[in-house]
Scaffold this motif. Sequence first.
Motif, PDB file in Angstrom:
ATOM      1  N   MET A 107       6.940  11.980  -1.311  1.00 22.92           N
ATOM      2  CA  MET A 107       5.759  11.493  -0.578  1.00 22.92           C
ATOM      3  C   MET A 107       5.992  11.660   0.930  1.00 22.92           C
ATOM      4  SD  MET A 107       4.061   7.661  -0.503  1.00 22.92           S
ATOM      5  CE  MET A 107       3.694   7.660  -2.246  1.00 22.92           C
ATOM      6  N   ASN A 108       5.190  12.529   1.592  1.00 27.39           N
ATOM      7  CA  ASN A 108       5.363  12.708   3.024  1.00 27.39           C
ATOM      8  C   ASN A 108       4.660  11.589   3.790  1.00 27.39           C
ATOM      9  OD1 ASN A 108       2.572  13.388   3.250  1.00 27.39           O
ATOM     10  ND2 ASN A 108       3.037  15.518   2.730  1.00 27.39           N
ATOM     11  N   LEU A 112       0.660   7.300   4.642  1.00 31.05           N
ATOM     12  CA  LEU A 112      -0.327   6.667   5.524  1.00 31.05           C
ATOM     13  C   LEU A 112      -1.678   6.549   4.826  1.00 31.05           C
ATOM     14  CD1 LEU A 112      -1.201   5.591   8.296  1.00 31.05           C
ATOM     15  CD2 LEU A 112      -1.609   7.962   8.997  1.00 31.05           C
ATOM     16  N   LYS A 113      -2.098   7.615   4.156  1.00 30.49           N
ATOM     17  CA  LYS A 113      -3.384   7.608   3.468  1.00 30.49           C
ATOM     18  C   LYS A 113      -3.414   6.564   2.352  1.00 30.49           C
ATOM     19  CE  LYS A 113      -6.468  10.583   0.760  1.00 30.49           C
ATOM     20  NZ  LYS A 113      -6.658  11.947   0.163  1.00 30.49           N
ATOM     21  N   ASP A 114      -2.323   6.481   1.595  1.00 30.23           N
ATOM     22  CA  ASP A 114      -2.271   5.545   0.466  1.00 30.23           C
ATOM     23  C   ASP A 114      -2.133   4.094   0.929  1.00 30.23           C
ATOM     24  OD1 ASP A 114      -2.449   7.708  -1.196  1.00 30.23           O
ATOM     25  OD2 ASP A 114      -0.299   7.806  -1.642  1.00 30.23           O
ATOM     26  N   SER A 115      -1.447   3.890   2.051  1.00 29.50           N
ATOM     27  CA  SER A 115      -1.134   2.530   2.509  1.00 29.50           C
ATOM     28  C   SER A 115      -2.183   1.946   3.431  1.00 29.50           C
ATOM     29  CB  SER A 115       0.223   2.527   3.235  1.00 29.50           C
ATOM     30  OG  SER A 115       1.239   3.042   2.432  1.00 29.50           O
ATOM     31  N   LEU A 116      -2.963   2.811   4.055  1.00 26.09           N
ATOM     32  CA  LEU A 116      -3.870   2.349   5.106  1.00 26.09           C
ATOM     33  C   LEU A 116      -4.856   1.273   4.650  1.00 26.09           C
ATOM     34  CD1 LEU A 116      -4.243   2.819   8.089  1.00 26.09           C
ATOM     35  CD2 LEU A 116      -5.973   4.562   7.567  1.00 26.09           C
ATOM     36  N   PRO A 117      -5.515   1.407   3.498  1.00 25.88           N
ATOM     37  CA  PRO A 117      -6.460   0.343   3.087  1.00 25.88           C
ATOM     38  C   PRO A 117      -5.809  -1.033   3.002  1.00 25.88           C
ATOM     39  CG  PRO A 117      -6.779   2.309   1.762  1.00 25.88           C
ATOM     40  CD  PRO A 117      -5.531   2.532   2.553  1.00 25.88           C
ATOM     41  N   SER A 118      -4.625  -1.089   2.391  1.00 23.26           N
ATOM     42  CA  SER A 118      -3.922  -2.369   2.261  1.00 23.26           C
ATOM     43  C   SER A 118      -3.485  -2.899   3.619  1.00 23.26           C
ATOM     44  CB  SER A 118      -2.705  -2.207   1.342  1.00 23.26           C
ATOM     45  OG  SER A 118      -2.008  -3.432   1.234  1.00 23.26           O
ATOM     46  N   LEU A 119      -3.008  -2.025   4.486  1.00 18.05           N
ATOM     47  CA  LEU A 119      -2.552  -2.445   5.812  1.00 18.05           C
ATOM     48  C   LEU A 119      -3.718  -2.896   6.687  1.00 18.05           C
ATOM     49  CD1 LEU A 119       0.176   0.252   6.571  1.00 18.05           C
ATOM     50  CD2 LEU A 119       0.512  -2.135   5.889  1.00 18.05           C
ATOM     51  N   LEU A 120      -4.848  -2.202   6.578  1.00 15.51           N
ATOM     52  CA  LEU A 120      -6.025  -2.611   7.347  1.00 15.51           C
ATOM     53  C   LEU A 120      -6.537  -3.974   6.875  1.00 15.51           C
ATOM     54  CD1 LEU A 120      -8.035   0.739   7.670  1.00 15.51           C
ATOM     55  CD2 LEU A 120      -6.827  -0.514   9.486  1.00 15.51           C
ATOM     56  N   ILE A 167       6.379  -1.553   0.638  1.00 13.40           N
ATOM     57  CA  ILE A 167       7.781  -1.099   0.583  1.00 13.40           C
ATOM     58  C   ILE A 167       8.396  -1.397  -0.783  1.00 13.40           C
ATOM     59  CG2 ILE A 167      10.104  -1.539   1.507  1.00 13.40           C
ATOM     60  CD1 ILE A 167       8.698  -1.997   4.242  1.00 13.40           C
ATOM     61  N   ALA A 168       8.021  -2.539  -1.358  1.00 11.50           N
ATOM     62  CA  ALA A 168       8.547  -2.891  -2.686  1.00 11.50           C
ATOM     63  C   ALA A 168       8.105  -1.889  -3.746  1.00 11.50           C
ATOM     64  CB  ALA A 168       8.079  -4.295  -3.066  1.00 11.50           C
ATOM     65  N   ARG A 169       7.013  -1.170  -3.477  1.00 13.28           N
ATOM     66  CA  ARG A 169       6.508  -0.182  -4.434  1.00 13.28           C
ATOM     67  C   ARG A 169       7.054   1.229  -4.178  1.00 13.28           C
ATOM     68  NH1 ARG A 169       1.180  -2.666  -3.566  1.00 13.28           N
ATOM     69  NH2 ARG A 169       0.644  -0.815  -2.338  1.00 13.28           N
ATOM     70  N   ASN A 170       7.186   1.578  -2.895  1.00  9.88           N
ATOM     71  CA  ASN A 170       7.552   2.973  -2.602  1.00  9.88           C
ATOM     72  C   ASN A 170       8.982   3.162  -2.085  1.00  9.88           C
ATOM     73  OD1 ASN A 170       7.548   2.249   0.160  1.00  9.88           O
ATOM     74  ND2 ASN A 170       5.452   2.954   0.471  1.00  9.88           N
ATOM     75  N   TYR A 171       9.676   2.066  -1.747  1.00 12.04           N
ATOM     76  CA  TYR A 171      11.062   2.130  -1.249  1.00 12.04           C
ATOM     77  C   TYR A 171      11.195   3.027  -0.017  1.00 12.04           C
ATOM     78  CZ  TYR A 171      11.896   0.173  -5.880  1.00 12.04           C
ATOM     79  OH  TYR A 171      11.859  -0.612  -7.005  1.00 12.04           O
ATOM     80  N   LYS A 172      10.201   2.940   0.864  1.00 17.66           N
ATOM     81  CA  LYS A 172      10.244   3.718   2.102  1.00 17.66           C
ATOM     82  C   LYS A 172      10.056   2.763   3.296  1.00 17.66           C
ATOM     83  CE  LYS A 172       8.703   8.174   0.295  1.00 17.66           C
ATOM     84  NZ  LYS A 172       9.946   8.879   0.690  1.00 17.66           N
ATOM     85  N   PRO A 173      11.077   1.964   3.598  1.00 19.68           N
ATOM     86  CA  PRO A 173      10.946   0.981   4.680  1.00 19.68           C
ATOM     87  C   PRO A 173      10.774   1.596   6.066  1.00 19.68           C
ATOM     88  CG  PRO A 173      13.210   1.092   3.911  1.00 19.68           C
ATOM     89  CD  PRO A 173      12.393   1.897   2.956  1.00 19.68           C
ATOM     90  N   PHE A 174      11.472   2.704   6.325  1.00 13.76           N
ATOM     91  CA  PHE A 174      11.376   3.307   7.668  1.00 13.76           C
ATOM     92  C   PHE A 174       9.958   3.771   7.964  1.00 13.76           C
ATOM     93  CE2 PHE A 174      11.454   6.957  10.528  1.00 13.76           C
ATOM     94  CZ  PHE A 174      12.126   6.412  11.625  1.00 13.76           C
ATOM     95  N   GLU A 175       9.388   4.517   7.048  1.00 17.58           N
ATOM     96  CA  GLU A 175       8.042   5.051   7.267  1.00 17.58           C
ATOM     97  C   GLU A 175       6.996   3.935   7.294  1.00 17.58           C
ATOM     98  OE1 GLU A 175      10.209   6.034   5.082  1.00 17.58           O
ATOM     99  OE2 GLU A 175      10.413   8.221   5.008  1.00 17.58           O
ATOM    100  N   THR A 176       7.119   2.995   6.344  1.00 16.50           N
ATOM    101  CA  THR A 176       6.107   1.929   6.250  1.00 16.50           C
ATOM    102  C   THR A 176       6.156   1.004   7.459  1.00 16.50           C
ATOM    103  OG1 THR A 176       6.298   1.990   3.830  1.00 16.50           O
ATOM    104  CG2 THR A 176       5.217   0.063   4.808  1.00 16.50           C
TER     105      THR A 176
END
Length: 221
Positions: free
Chosen positions: A1-2, A7-15, A179-188
């Motif tokens: 996952m780039n 960003l596209k997948d996470s944006l709705p939840s983050l907004l 992060i608990a779902r994708n294990y990408k703390p740096f990017e998130t």
Amino acid sequence: MNFLTLLKDSLPSLLSGLWVTAQVAVISLIFAVILGIVFGILSISTSSILRAISAIYIYIIRGTPLIIQALFLYFGVGQALNVRFNPIVAAIITLSLNAGAYMSEIFRAGIQAVPVGQTEAARSLGLNYVQTMSKVIIPQAIKIMVPSIMNQFIVTIKDTSILSVISIRELTLSGQIIIARNYKPFETYSIVAIMYFILITLLTLISKGVERKLHYGNRSK
């Protein structure tokens, strides 16, 4: 996952989390202003009892970390009263009490910055204490306090991130869940930090604009 896909997948939840952050901060600031006015006036009262009440509130709140206040209210007070607080309600109460203590100092300083002659002139016109404060002193003090109030709002926005400890799903907790779902703390966390940065920068620019406008208005007079 780039990064862009994340960003596209996470944006709705983050907004959604950002919206909760903004709502909690705005509502808390409204209550904090009310508390600030009340305790700010109490702190300059001629009554030693009222001054003591204000001082105790301010020292307790400013002398303890926000995270302890949140945990104490949500878990401690909740257990003592056998009440299960709604996390949003607990967050608003905590932030209101916390910001209110700092607001009271802002209001105290703002009121005392208004020349004493203004109070004397109002009283000579027959205004009582309450009328003098509400119609003469506080309106003038507000102009002095606006930059500090805006700054406190920015601080309150940042403080909402601490309230993830009581399970309020604001921006920071939303990021932790992702992060608990994708294990990408740096990017998130990078995305979360950028969102905070954009919001805080916009508020800072607005604050500076308001301050310049008030300063220009005072000079033009």
